[in-house]
Design a protein around this motif. Structure first.
Motif, PDB file in Angstrom:
ATOM      1  N   PHE A  86       0.212   4.544  18.261  1.00  0.00           N
ATOM      2  CA  PHE A  86       0.565   3.424  17.408  1.00  0.00           C
ATOM      3  C   PHE A  86      -0.630   2.517  17.120  1.00  0.00           C
ATOM      4  CE2 PHE A  86       4.328   4.786  19.829  1.00  0.00           C
ATOM      5  CZ  PHE A  86       5.031   5.322  18.768  1.00  0.00           C
ATOM      6  N   LEU A  87      -1.607   2.474  18.036  1.00  0.00           N
ATOM      7  CA  LEU A  87      -2.824   1.732  17.742  1.00  0.00           C
ATOM      8  C   LEU A  87      -3.581   2.388  16.586  1.00  0.00           C
ATOM      9  CD1 LEU A  87      -4.242   0.803  21.276  1.00  0.00           C
ATOM     10  CD2 LEU A  87      -3.159  -0.709  19.601  1.00  0.00           C
ATOM     11  N   VAL A  88      -3.694   3.706  16.637  1.00  0.00           N
ATOM     12  CA  VAL A  88      -4.349   4.418  15.544  1.00  0.00           C
ATOM     13  C   VAL A  88      -3.552   4.240  14.258  1.00  0.00           C
ATOM     14  CG1 VAL A  88      -4.978   6.710  14.671  1.00  0.00           C
ATOM     15  CG2 VAL A  88      -5.471   6.100  17.040  1.00  0.00           C
ATOM     16  N   ALA A  89      -2.220   4.276  14.361  1.00  0.00           N
ATOM     17  CA  ALA A  89      -1.379   4.117  13.173  1.00  0.00           C
ATOM     18  C   ALA A  89      -1.594   2.760  12.522  1.00  0.00           C
ATOM     19  CB  ALA A  89       0.092   4.293  13.551  1.00  0.00           C
ATOM     20  N   ILE A  90      -1.752   1.719  13.331  1.00  0.00           N
ATOM     21  CA  ILE A  90      -1.994   0.380  12.783  1.00  0.00           C
ATOM     22  C   ILE A  90      -3.318   0.349  12.029  1.00  0.00           C
ATOM     23  CG2 ILE A  90      -2.516  -2.017  13.402  1.00  0.00           C
ATOM     24  CD1 ILE A  90      -0.550  -1.699  15.727  1.00  0.00           C
ATOM     25  N   VAL A  91      -4.369   0.882  12.651  1.00  0.00           N
ATOM     26  CA  VAL A  91      -5.693   0.890  12.019  1.00  0.00           C
ATOM     27  C   VAL A  91      -5.661   1.689  10.724  1.00  0.00           C
ATOM     28  CG1 VAL A  91      -8.085   1.626  12.281  1.00  0.00           C
ATOM     29  CG2 VAL A  91      -6.893   0.565  14.206  1.00  0.00           C
ATOM     30  N   VAL A  92      -5.011   2.843  10.762  1.00  0.00           N
ATOM     31  CA  VAL A  92      -4.932   3.697   9.580  1.00  0.00           C
ATOM     32  C   VAL A  92      -4.135   3.006   8.473  1.00  0.00           C
ATOM     33  CG1 VAL A  92      -3.940   5.843   8.693  1.00  0.00           C
ATOM     34  CG2 VAL A  92      -5.241   5.861  10.816  1.00  0.00           C
ATOM     35  N   SER A  93      -3.025   2.353   8.816  1.00  0.00           N
ATOM     36  CA  SER A  93      -2.205   1.660   7.815  1.00  0.00           C
ATOM     37  C   SER A  93      -2.991   0.546   7.142  1.00  0.00           C
ATOM     38  CB  SER A  93      -0.945   1.091   8.471  1.00  0.00           C
ATOM     39  OG  SER A  93      -0.093   2.108   8.927  1.00  0.00           O
ATOM     40  N   ILE A  94      -3.711  -0.245   7.937  1.00  0.00           N
ATOM     41  CA  ILE A  94      -4.491  -1.349   7.371  1.00  0.00           C
ATOM     42  C   ILE A  94      -5.616  -0.822   6.492  1.00  0.00           C
ATOM     43  CG2 ILE A  94      -6.028  -3.266   7.948  1.00  0.00           C
ATOM     44  CD1 ILE A  94      -4.364  -3.707  10.474  1.00  0.00           C
ATOM     45  N   ALA A  95      -6.302   0.218   6.974  1.00  0.00           N
ATOM     46  CA  ALA A  95      -7.450   0.753   6.238  1.00  0.00           C
ATOM     47  C   ALA A  95      -7.046   1.403   4.926  1.00  0.00           C
ATOM     48  CB  ALA A  95      -8.201   1.758   7.108  1.00  0.00           C
ATOM     49  N   SER A  96      -5.868   2.025   4.906  1.00  0.00           N
ATOM     50  CA  SER A  96      -5.457   2.770   3.709  1.00  0.00           C
ATOM     51  C   SER A  96      -4.424   2.034   2.870  1.00  0.00           C
ATOM     52  CB  SER A  96      -4.881   4.132   4.123  1.00  0.00           C
ATOM     53  OG  SER A  96      -3.696   3.956   4.886  1.00  0.00           O
ATOM     54  N   GLY A  97      -3.946   0.887   3.343  1.00  0.00           N
ATOM     55  CA  GLY A  97      -2.829   0.213   2.688  1.00  0.00           C
ATOM     56  C   GLY A  97      -3.068  -0.159   1.245  1.00  0.00           C
ATOM     57  N   ARG A  98      -4.276  -0.592   0.901  1.00  0.00           N
ATOM     58  CA  ARG A  98      -4.550  -1.039  -0.466  1.00  0.00           C
ATOM     59  C   ARG A  98      -5.284   0.001  -1.312  1.00  0.00           C
ATOM     60  NH1 ARG A  98      -3.534  -6.230  -1.659  1.00  0.00           N
ATOM     61  NH2 ARG A  98      -3.037  -7.667   0.032  1.00  0.00           N
ATOM     62  N   ARG A  99      -5.483   1.180  -0.751  1.00  0.00           N
ATOM     63  CA  ARG A  99      -6.146   2.226  -1.521  1.00  0.00           C
ATOM     64  C   ARG A  99      -5.158   2.857  -2.505  1.00  0.00           C
ATOM     65  NH1 ARG A  99     -11.073   3.979   0.594  1.00  0.00           N
ATOM     66  NH2 ARG A  99     -11.613   2.989   2.574  1.00  0.00           N
ATOM     67  N   PRO A 100      -5.588   3.139  -3.736  1.00  0.00           N
ATOM     68  CA  PRO A 100      -4.675   3.703  -4.727  1.00  0.00           C
ATOM     69  C   PRO A 100      -4.285   5.144  -4.400  1.00  0.00           C
ATOM     70  CG  PRO A 100      -6.910   3.655  -5.581  1.00  0.00           C
ATOM     71  CD  PRO A 100      -6.939   2.898  -4.281  1.00  0.00           C
ATOM     72  N   GLY A 101      -3.105   5.516  -4.844  1.00  0.00           N
ATOM     73  CA  GLY A 101      -2.648   6.883  -4.692  1.00  0.00           C
ATOM     74  C   GLY A 101      -2.009   7.162  -3.353  1.00  0.00           C
ATOM     75  N   VAL A 102      -1.142   8.180  -3.316  1.00  0.00           N
ATOM     76  CA  VAL A 102      -0.458   8.542  -2.079  1.00  0.00           C
ATOM     77  C   VAL A 102      -0.710  10.003  -1.692  1.00  0.00           C
ATOM     78  CG1 VAL A 102       1.372   6.838  -2.366  1.00  0.00           C
ATOM     79  CG2 VAL A 102       1.656   9.107  -3.361  1.00  0.00           C
ATOM     80  N   ARG A 103      -1.164  10.814  -2.625  1.00  0.00           N
ATOM     81  CA  ARG A 103      -1.333  12.238  -2.341  1.00  0.00           C
ATOM     82  C   ARG A 103      -2.300  12.477  -1.183  1.00  0.00           C
ATOM     83  NH1 ARG A 103      -0.202  16.871  -5.154  1.00  0.00           N
ATOM     84  NH2 ARG A 103      -1.457  18.696  -4.633  1.00  0.00           N
ATOM     85  N   GLY A 104      -3.442  11.805  -1.201  1.00  0.00           N
ATOM     86  CA  GLY A 104      -4.419  11.981  -0.136  1.00  0.00           C
ATOM     87  C   GLY A 104      -3.858  11.560   1.212  1.00  0.00           C
ATOM     88  N   LYS A 105      -3.110  10.455   1.245  1.00  0.00           N
ATOM     89  CA  LYS A 105      -2.503   9.987   2.494  1.00  0.00           C
ATOM     90  C   LYS A 105      -1.556  11.046   3.057  1.00  0.00           C
ATOM     91  CE  LYS A 105      -2.487   5.025   1.263  1.00  0.00           C
ATOM     92  NZ  LYS A 105      -2.881   5.097  -0.150  1.00  0.00           N
ATOM     93  N   LEU A 106      -0.713  11.608   2.180  1.00  0.00           N
ATOM     94  CA  LEU A 106       0.273  12.585   2.630  1.00  0.00           C
ATOM     95  C   LEU A 106      -0.386  13.878   3.099  1.00  0.00           C
ATOM     96  CD1 LEU A 106       2.953  12.042  -0.155  1.00  0.00           C
ATOM     97  CD2 LEU A 106       3.105  11.326   2.230  1.00  0.00           C
ATOM     98  N   LEU A 107      -1.447  14.305   2.432  1.00  0.00           N
ATOM     99  CA  LEU A 107      -2.126  15.535   2.829  1.00  0.00           C
ATOM    100  C   LEU A 107      -2.811  15.383   4.193  1.00  0.00           C
ATOM    101  CD1 LEU A 107      -3.703  16.696  -0.562  1.00  0.00           C
ATOM    102  CD2 LEU A 107      -1.866  17.834   0.716  1.00  0.00           C
ATOM    103  N   VAL A 108      -3.500  14.266   4.383  1.00  0.00           N
ATOM    104  CA  VAL A 108      -4.145  14.034   5.686  1.00  0.00           C
ATOM    105  C   VAL A 108      -3.085  13.874   6.777  1.00  0.00           C
ATOM    106  CG1 VAL A 108      -5.630  12.476   7.000  1.00  0.00           C
ATOM    107  CG2 VAL A 108      -6.181  13.010   4.621  1.00  0.00           C
ATOM    108  N   GLY A 109      -1.982  13.187   6.440  1.00  0.00           N
ATOM    109  CA  GLY A 109      -0.889  13.049   7.406  1.00  0.00           C
ATOM    110  C   GLY A 109      -0.311  14.392   7.794  1.00  0.00           C
ATOM    111  N   ALA A 110      -0.134  15.288   6.823  1.00  0.00           N
ATOM    112  CA  ALA A 110       0.386  16.623   7.109  1.00  0.00           C
ATOM    113  C   ALA A 110      -0.557  17.395   8.025  1.00  0.00           C
ATOM    114  CB  ALA A 110       0.599  17.386   5.795  1.00  0.00           C
ATOM    115  N   ALA A 111      -1.853  17.318   7.740  1.00  0.00           N
ATOM    116  CA  ALA A 111      -2.835  18.010   8.578  1.00  0.00           C
ATOM    117  C   ALA A 111      -2.833  17.470   9.998  1.00  0.00           C
ATOM    118  CB  ALA A 111      -4.226  17.871   7.961  1.00  0.00           C
TER     119      ALA A 111
END
Length: 475
Positions: free
Chosen positions: A327-352
């Motif tokens: 959950f610590l990593v999840a918080i950092v990842v959410s903050i770092a990626s929260g304002r970045r455009p698009g969702v495809r990259g997030k979902l692909l990295v999450g799947a991997a």
């Protein structure tokens, strides 16, 4: 440099989001995840205290999600019609009642009842938050809630960090009953914040109109809600303990589903507008992706935690500590990626990330070094932070604005169906004891769900054109 046209309203001149709404929104939305994460380290102590094996304590998870799966879209629809205030206050009050019942529960049956009450009580938080976001976007003229959506995601991740550790601490100090008692102060705080800051609906303000209330009540599709609840109950009861002898539940779910479809296609104001949902392929794909994503997430949360205690030999408190990297990593990842455009990259990295973590789980046994457990939880933090945020953003922009609360509720319903599959797979894998063989069997189930999630993402070409939290919705 271009000049602003006379009379035009600049973006900086528009009113901002009402920050007073954030405390009740966040507290309401975390009531369910905090109870989900705390119970993950309480299952073994509860089983020992009440003489129940993992196959029975799994009902404590299933009961919560059965009630929430039923309640989320129903409460969401009520919020769409009547506003969030009344529903929020009623349901969060029910959380306190559930806390009292669970604290005093003399046996497993009563404890399961308390979890059902808790499931219904936590129904309003997330749909209410999404409805408030939409109403604020309309009021302010700013349809860019990226920061608020990220704040909600981070709040849930933060609670997920605290949950297992807090659960272990509460168990150490006051036994497993303290994990239920926690809901009483949480309920009181939610009700107080809701009374103070949630906006009153029009009917409670200057335009008190019985006729208006009557028109809104007339829009409630009670037969559709009843058929939906019966269909989902039959389906989820089968998923809790899938067996050929219970095949009649699947037949009943199919029959009720057909009746529900006929009703909704004929209703003037349907509970779930199947024509709209059927024509909204991106939203339906998002729901399917949420289902398989949460099979992996919840199987890890509950299954890996039980194995860490029984198969590896850690205490509930130390099991909570092992979960912290996720959950610590999840918080950092959410903050770092929260304002970045698009969702495809997030979902692909999450799947991997899901696939890698499942493969590492298959290498673990009772003699593995402690750092390898932390490695698994560390890797799982990446999809935990990316998937939740991306799915939430997809629904916000893909759903009909007039049905945003019920659409958000359905997202959670599909997620909880995934949790039911995970709970069933966990119970089937472990049987009477959470040993290493059972954990490996569960990891294979998770790996299969992770592959399906990856395929749903790779093959969805619309994701490349999906709006982000910082761009206008394309409808």
């Amino acid at each position: 440099m271009t000049e602003t046209e006379p009379g035009a309203i600049r973006e900086t001149d528009k009113p901002g989001f009402d920050r007073r709404l954030l405390p009740p929104m966040m507290l309401g939305s975390i009531l369910n995840p905090i109870n989900s994460t705390i119970i993950s380290v309480a299952l073994v102590p509860i089983g020992k205290a009440l003489g129940a094996p993992p196959s029975q304590t799994a009902w404590l998870v299933s009961a919560l999600y059965l009630a929430t799966s039923l309640g989320q879209p129903v409460v969401g629809r009520l919020i769409d019609l009547f506003g969030p205030r009344r529903l929020f206050l009623f349901s969060t009050s029910l959380v306190g009642v559930a806390g009292v019942v669970g604290t005093l529960a003399p046996n497993m049956a009563v404890l399961i009842v308390s979890r059902v009450l808790l499931g219904f009580g936590t129904c309003s938080g997330y749909p209410a938050a999404m409805a408030l976001l939409r109403s604020e976007a309309k009021r302010t003229g700013r349809d860019s809630p990226g920061g608020v959506l990220t704040a909600l995601a981070v709040a849930n991740q933060t609670i997920a960090v605290i949950g297992p550790l807090l659960g272990g601490l509460l168990i150490a100090l006051g036994g497993w009953r303290a994990t239920s008692a926690l809901n009483v102060p949480l309920s009181v705080a939610s009700v107080v914040l809701g009374l103070l800051w949630l906006p009153k609906p029009v009917a409670e303000g200057t335009d008190e109109s019985p006729g208006r209330r009557g028109r809104l009540v007339a829009q409630l599709d009670l037969p559709g809600m009843a058929l939906f609840a019966a269909m989902l109950t039959a389906l989820l009861l089968f998923l809790m303990n899938p067996h050929l002898r219970d095949g009649y539940l699947l037949v009943a779910a199919a029959a009720l589903g057909a009746a529900f479809a006929v009703r909704e296609l004929r209703a003037a104001t349907p509970f779930i507008d199947l024509r709209v949902f059927g024509g909204n392929t991106p939203l339906m794909t998002t729901y399917g992706r949420a289902l398989v994503a949460y099979v992996v997430a919840y199987a890890f949360l509950y299954g890996f935690s039980q194995w860490t205690e029984e198969g590896y030999g850690l205490t509930p408190f130390h099991t909570g500590l092992v979960q912290i990297p996720t959950f610590l990593v999840a918080i950092v990842v959410s903050i770092a990626s929260g304002r970045r455009p698009g969702v495809r990259g997030k979902l692909l990295v999450g799947a991997a990330g899901q696939l890698v973590a499942c493969l590492v789980m298959l290498t673990l046994d009772a003699g593995s070094a402690l750092w390898t457990l932390f490695l698994v939880t560390l890797v799982f933090g990446i999809p935990q932070g990316l998937n939740n945020l991306a799915l939430q953003n997809c629904v916000y922009f893909q759903a009909d604005p007039e049905r945003i609360a019920s659409s958000a509720g359905l997202l959670r319903t599909f997620a909880y169906i995934g949790s039911m599959v995970a709970s069933s797979a966990t119970a089937a894998s472990f049987g009477q004891r959470a040993d290493t063989g059972g954990m490996h069997q569960l990891a294979w189930v998770m790996l299969g769900a992770g592959v399906l999630y990856l395929l749903l993402t790779v093959l969805d070409r619309r994701l490349g054109r999906a709006p982000s939290a910082d761009t206008p919705a394309a409808r």
